[in-house]
Design an enzyme around this catalytic site. Structure first.
Site, mmCIF file in Angstrom:
data_model
loop_
_atom_site.group_PDB
_atom_site.id
_atom_site.type_symbol
_atom_site.label_atom_id
_atom_site.label_comp_id
_atom_site.label_asym_id
_atom_site.label_seq_id
_atom_site.Cartn_x
_atom_site.Cartn_y
_atom_site.Cartn_z
ATOM 1 N N HIS A 95 -12.875 4.916 -2.742
ATOM 2 C CA HIS A 95 -11.806 4.063 -2.213
ATOM 3 C C HIS A 95 -12.046 2.590 -2.541
ATOM 4 C CE1 HIS A 95 -8.047 4.286 -0.151
ATOM 5 N NE2 HIS A 95 -8.349 3.255 0.589
ATOM 6 N N GLU B 137 -0.201 1.804 9.500
ATOM 7 C CA GLU B 137 -1.372 2.496 10.039
ATOM 8 C C GLU B 137 -1.086 3.044 11.427
ATOM 9 O OE1 GLU B 137 -1.803 -0.399 8.197
ATOM 10 O OE2 GLU B 137 -2.707 0.727 6.547
ATOM 11 N N THR C 253 -4.079 4.988 7.528
ATOM 12 C CA THR C 253 -3.010 4.608 6.602
ATOM 13 C C THR C 253 -2.188 5.822 6.185
ATOM 14 O OG1 THR C 253 -4.416 2.850 5.769
ATOM 15 C CG2 THR C 253 -2.583 3.522 4.365
ATOM 16 N N CYS D 159 0.857 -1.194 0.000
ATOM 17 C CA CYS D 159 0.000 0.000 0.000
ATOM 18 C C CYS D 159 0.891 1.242 0.000
ATOM 19 C CB CYS D 159 -0.872 -0.019 1.251
ATOM 20 S SG CYS D 159 -1.737 1.520 1.559
ATOM 21 N N TYR E 214 -9.545 -0.592 -4.970
ATOM 22 C CA TYR E 214 -8.994 -1.877 -4.539
ATOM 23 C C TYR E 214 -8.799 -2.880 -5.673
ATOM 24 C CZ TYR E 214 -8.446 -1.286 0.474
ATOM 25 O OH TYR E 214 -7.977 -0.905 1.703
ATOM 26 N N CYS F 96 -3.779 7.374 -1.523
ATOM 27 C CA CYS F 96 -5.127 7.435 -2.125
ATOM 28 C C CYS F 96 -6.189 7.845 -1.124
ATOM 29 C CB CYS F 96 -5.504 6.087 -2.713
ATOM 30 S SG CYS F 96 -4.149 5.041 -3.128
ATOM 31 N N CYS G 206 -5.089 -1.250 -7.005
ATOM 32 C CA CYS G 206 -3.853 -1.392 -6.215
ATOM 33 C C CYS G 206 -3.615 -2.856 -5.843
ATOM 34 C CB CYS G 206 -3.876 -0.494 -4.983
ATOM 35 S SG CYS G 206 -5.042 -0.984 -3.701
ATOM 36 N N GLU H 216 -5.847 -6.151 5.422
ATOM 37 C CA GLU H 216 -6.087 -4.877 4.723
ATOM 38 C C GLU H 216 -7.068 -5.074 3.558
ATOM 39 O OE1 GLU H 216 -2.848 -1.680 4.239
ATOM 40 O OE2 GLU H 216 -2.960 -2.662 2.310
HETATM 41 FE FE1 SF4 Z 1 -3.432 1.627 0.026
HETATM 42 FE FE2 SF4 Z 1 -4.813 0.645 -2.036
HETATM 43 FE FE3 SF4 Z 1 -6.020 2.148 -0.155
HETATM 44 FE FE4 SF4 Z 1 -4.292 3.229 -1.894
HETATM 45 S S1 SF4 Z 1 -6.283 2.295 -2.369
HETATM 46 S S2 SF4 Z 1 -4.400 3.638 0.287
HETATM 47 S S3 SF4 Z 1 -2.772 1.593 -2.099
HETATM 48 S S4 SF4 Z 1 -5.085 0.114 0.126
#
Ligand code: SF4
Length: 488
Positions: A294, A259, A191, A100, A298, A104, A301, A445
């Site tokens: 968000h 985190e 995060t 991660c 997922y 974002c 990423c 996560e």
């Molecule tokens: Fe992390 Fe993925 Fe969330 Fe971006 S979208 S903060 S890389 S878990």
């Protein structure tokens, strides 16, 4: 001063000293401390890609506020192409870091607050958007990293904010002054918090009329007086902290995002940094839009991470001499299939995105929830297949210390070797990488980041338009509309 590179970003973090604790000790330099340095390097990649010819077009954007070139992570989506570029950028960053990269969360918070502030102003005649734009232009021009802070501790989950025995279980306003507000409470699982410059605080859920003091959005620097952060533990963090580079599996970028708990102990926020204040009717929109953006991420990423994992397992099979087995090819095919299915989901909710009243684009919320729901299954299945193919040795490997030992190192090398000519250290490194990407914190996560699975199921049911589906069935079956008991 604008941050222009990953090195600039790291230097900028060394100019601020937020209050951060880890294992009971203060961390004063997140760039060099072994617990935080890998996460800093992962976030730094978001800056570095903006300077590379092959990724610049994805990692930068043109600000609709100033016309200047900015990091995409500070941009307000202006069209479907912006949404798609974000998805492609996130997959690329996942491939480069295998973890991660944290930035974002603030990005999605910016997009949620922007569109909702516009609508609040249009309805109530307030000036929230103007305040927000001023703050955002500075974020864009200086290229700052923002942590989006949403999740409150919530105490007794059967009770709302005002009914808690301890009111601080939800971040709230404890004082209103002529020039600003004073806030108290905490945000959990934040995060990238310890290596951000600013915190964008948003409500954790829709609020009722009684909860005006909990219904606000504001931004503050991470080193504002009254803020304390507590950095969380992760699976395998002792290996990371002790700089056991092989055993940690992914020494450069860390296992997951990093985190922290952020505690706000009577923190003053001037009004120019308050972007919503007491508007309970709009808090649900903030949460809903932030979550949709968000959840759409997922499938991008995490697909990048699954690309790395699939590559790691494929290579391990090659150097173990198992790659030619038809079952191996079939399982790797399944890993690729699941990864690309998730990616398709991210692309789909972006292509089906649409403008909000502000002009900022929002992803298709149904498809975004479906995307994240699938991540909670497919990433686990990809990890299961990786562990299946890797074999038990990723859980029983002797340590790097034994590999280096003058007394027994030759035994580790002898009995953990694979195909002739491949250094045993390569096999161990790849095994450790697979271990780090399939265990503990890494998968949690994928389950709970961007909201737990049940949160997506609630939205999927709510947006499923069941009445229409029933009507379709009735029409085809020749059932008259008045026959149904529900009257539909
Ligand atoms: Fe992390 Fe993925 Fe969330 Fe971006 S979208 S903060 S890389 S878990």
């Amino acid at each position: 001063m604008k941050i222009n590179s990953g090195a600039d970003y790291q230097a900028s973090l060394q100019k601020i000293i937020p209050v951060i604790y880890y294992k009971g000790q203060r961390i004063t330099d997140v760039v060099t401390h072994p617990a935080t340095a890998p996460h800093v390097r992962a976030a730094a990649m978001t800056y570095s890609l903006a300077n590379r010819e092959d990724s610049k077009a994805l990692a930068t954007a043109t600000s609709h506020l100033t016309g200047r070139t900015i990091s995409r992570f500070t941009h307000v989506h202006q069209n479907v192409e912006d949404l798609l570029k974000k998805v492609k950028l996130l997959r690329l960053l996942g491939q480069k870091t295998g973890t991660c990269f944290q930035r974002c969360v603030g990005f999605d918070g910016i997009n949620a607050v922007y569109s909702v502030a516009y609508e609040v102003d249009a309805k109530l005649g307030t000036d929230y958007l103007e305040r927000f734009k001023k703050w955002l232009i500075r974020i864009q021009d200086e290229n700052l990293m923002v942590v989006g802070a949403m999740t409150d501790p919530k105490g007794d989950r059967s009770k709302g904010p005002v009914d808690q025995v301890d009111p601080d279980q939800f971040v709230h306003i404890v004082e209103r002054r002529d020039d600003g507000i004073v806030i108290r409470g905490a945000k959990l699982h934040m995060t990238g918090a310890v290596n951000s410059h600013e915190i964008l605080i948003m409500p954790t859920m829709a609020m009722d009329e009684k909860s005006k003091d909990y219904a606000f959005v504001c931004a503050i620097p991470v080193d504002a007086p009254g803020i304390t952060m507590i950095f969380g533990r992760q699976a395998g963090d002792d290996r990371r902290d002790n700089l056991e580079r092989i055993d940690v599996g992914k020494p450069t970028f860390g296992a997951v995002g990093g985190e922290a708990v952020i505690v706000f102990d009577d923190v003053f926020v001037p009004y120019e940094r308050v972007f919503l204040d007491g508007e309970t009717a709009f808090t649900g929109d903030i949460v809903y839009r932030f979550a949709a953006h968000h959840r759409a991420n997922y499938g991008a990423c995490k697909t990048g991470l699954m690309d790395v994992l699939t590559g790691a397992v494929s290579y391990l099979c090659q150097i173990q001499g198992t790659s030619k087995g038809s079952h191996v090819r079939d399982k790797i095919t399944e890993m690729i299939h699941l990864s690309e299915t998730l990616y398709s989901s991210s692309l789909a909710c972006s292509i089906e995105g649409a403008p909000t009243a502000s002009g900022a684009y929002l992803v298709n919320t149904m498809l975004a929830n479906v995307c994240k729901q699938n991540v909670t299954r497919f990433h686990f299945e990809v990890a299961r297949l990786a562990v299946d193919l890797a074999g038990g040795f990723i859980a029983t490997l002797p340590s790097e210390h034994d590999l280096r030992s003058e007394d027994i190192g030759h035994l580790v090398s002898k009995y953990f070797s694979g195909v002739d000519g491949i250094p045993v250290e390569d096999r161990i490194k790849i095994g450790r990488l697979i271990e780090a990407m399939t265990g503990g914190t890494a998968l949690v996560e994928s389950m709970h980041g961007a909201g737990s699975p049940q949160a997506q199921r609630i939205m999927i049911f709510r947006e499923g338009d069941l009445a229409n589906k029933i009507a379709l069935a009735k029409t085809l079956a020749g059932v008259p509309a008045h026959v149904a008991k529900d009257g539909k």
